[in-house]
Scaffold this motif. Structure first.
Motif, short mmCIF file in Angstrom:
data_model
loop_
_atom_site.label_atom_id
_atom_site.label_comp_id
_atom_site.label_asym_id
_atom_site.label_seq_id
_atom_site.Cartn_x
_atom_site.Cartn_y
_atom_site.Cartn_z
N UNK A 54 -10.83 -8.73 -2.77
CA UNK A 54 -10.28 -9.87 -3.51
C UNK A 54 -8.88 -10.25 -3.03
N UNK A 55 -8.23 -9.38 -2.31
CA UNK A 55 -6.92 -9.71 -1.73
C UNK A 55 -7.06 -10.88 -0.76
N UNK A 56 -8.20 -10.96 -0.10
CA UNK A 56 -8.46 -12.03 0.87
C UNK A 56 -9.33 -13.13 0.26
N UNK A 57 -10.35 -12.74 -0.51
CA UNK A 57 -11.33 -13.70 -0.99
C UNK A 57 -11.15 -14.13 -2.44
N UNK A 58 -10.18 -13.58 -3.13
CA UNK A 58 -9.95 -13.92 -4.53
C UNK A 58 -11.10 -13.48 -5.41
N UNK A 110 6.08 7.01 -1.08
CA UNK A 110 6.79 6.06 -1.95
C UNK A 110 7.00 4.74 -1.22
N UNK A 111 7.35 4.81 0.05
CA UNK A 111 7.54 3.61 0.86
C UNK A 111 6.24 2.80 0.95
N UNK A 112 5.11 3.49 1.11
CA UNK A 112 3.81 2.80 1.14
C UNK A 112 3.55 2.11 -0.19
N UNK A 113 3.83 2.80 -1.30
CA UNK A 113 3.61 2.21 -2.62
C UNK A 113 4.45 0.93 -2.76
N UNK A 114 5.71 1.02 -2.36
CA UNK A 114 6.60 -0.14 -2.46
C UNK A 114 6.08 -1.28 -1.58
N UNK A 115 5.73 -0.98 -0.33
CA UNK A 115 5.25 -2.02 0.58
C UNK A 115 4.00 -2.71 0.03
N UNK A 116 3.07 -1.91 -0.48
CA UNK A 116 1.82 -2.47 -0.98
C UNK A 116 2.02 -3.29 -2.26
N UNK A 117 2.81 -2.76 -3.18
CA UNK A 117 2.90 -3.38 -4.51
C UNK A 117 4.02 -4.40 -4.66
N UNK A 118 4.99 -4.37 -3.77
CA UNK A 118 6.08 -5.33 -3.84
C UNK A 118 5.90 -6.45 -2.82
N UNK A 119 5.22 -6.14 -1.71
CA UNK A 119 5.06 -7.14 -0.65
C UNK A 119 3.61 -7.58 -0.48
N UNK A 120 2.72 -6.64 -0.13
CA UNK A 120 1.35 -7.00 0.27
C UNK A 120 0.54 -7.59 -0.89
N UNK A 125 -4.28 -12.77 -2.55
CA UNK A 125 -4.90 -13.56 -3.63
C UNK A 125 -4.99 -12.78 -4.93
N UNK A 126 -4.64 -11.49 -4.89
CA UNK A 126 -4.61 -10.70 -6.12
C UNK A 126 -3.40 -11.12 -6.95
N UNK A 127 -2.28 -11.34 -6.28
CA UNK A 127 -1.06 -11.76 -6.96
C UNK A 127 -0.30 -10.58 -7.53
N UNK A 128 0.38 -10.80 -8.63
CA UNK A 128 1.20 -9.76 -9.24
C UNK A 128 0.34 -8.65 -9.82
#
Length: 167
Positions: A54-58, A110-120, A125-128
């Motif tokens: 859903x990140x790509x296809x909603x 922790x860096x991966x969590x931040x990158x995924x949840x704050x940026x990616x 299309x998932x959004x916040x």
């Protein structure tokens, strides 16, 4: 030849090690997600793969048939490999093998969590995402234990051997 020469002379990326490491951490991470999801919700873990797709296809990912979970799994491993490659590139440049592999693994998780949840995720299309401290701690812990620490230990072993062989 298991290494690929990068732009710098005598600088190599260990392709075979990265391939196995990415497969390992991607598998550990998705396995932890499946077990956690099943215990927490009792629902079919296929929803995890649809969520990733859903990140790509909603919202289409939830009604797109059997292709969407497969694409979700592929996307998951692409992301796992991206983080694996990044770690293998930065690890020797920062001389991290001189430090505690567990602390480095915790920091990278922790860096991966931040990158995924704050940026990616917000850019997808998932959004916040919904911020719940218990969820954040659990998700970050999974990334630390299933990706950060294993990658750190694998890199430490690989680059320590390489340093010994080059002396």
């Amino acid at each position: 030849m298991n290494d690929i020469i990068s732009k710098k002379k005598n600088s190599y990326l260990p392709v075979k090690t990265i391939a196995w490491a990415g497969l390992l951490v991607g598998s550990l991470d998705i396995l932890a997600a499946i077990v956690n999801f099943k215990i927490a919700t009792g629902k079919d873990p296929v929803l995890i793969f649809q969520y990733i797709a859903s990140a790509v296809f909603g919202k289409e990912a939830y009604s797109g048939g059997s292709l969407m979970p497969i694409l979700g799994l592929i996307f998951h491993f692409i992301i796992a490999y991206i983080f694996t490659i990044i770690f293998f590139i930065i690890y020797p440049k920062m001389k991290l093998y001189r430090y505690n592999a567990f602390l480095i693994g915790i920091a990278y998780g922790i860096l991966i969590w931040i990158a995924m949840n704050v940026i990616v995720v917000p850019l997808s299309k998932i959004g916040k995402f919904s911020f719940k401290l218990s969820g954040v701690l659990l998700q970050a812990s999974i990334l630390i234990v299933m990706i950060g620490i294993p990658l750190s230990l694998i890199c430490k072993r690989y680059y320590s051997k390489k340093a010994i062989l080059s002396n």
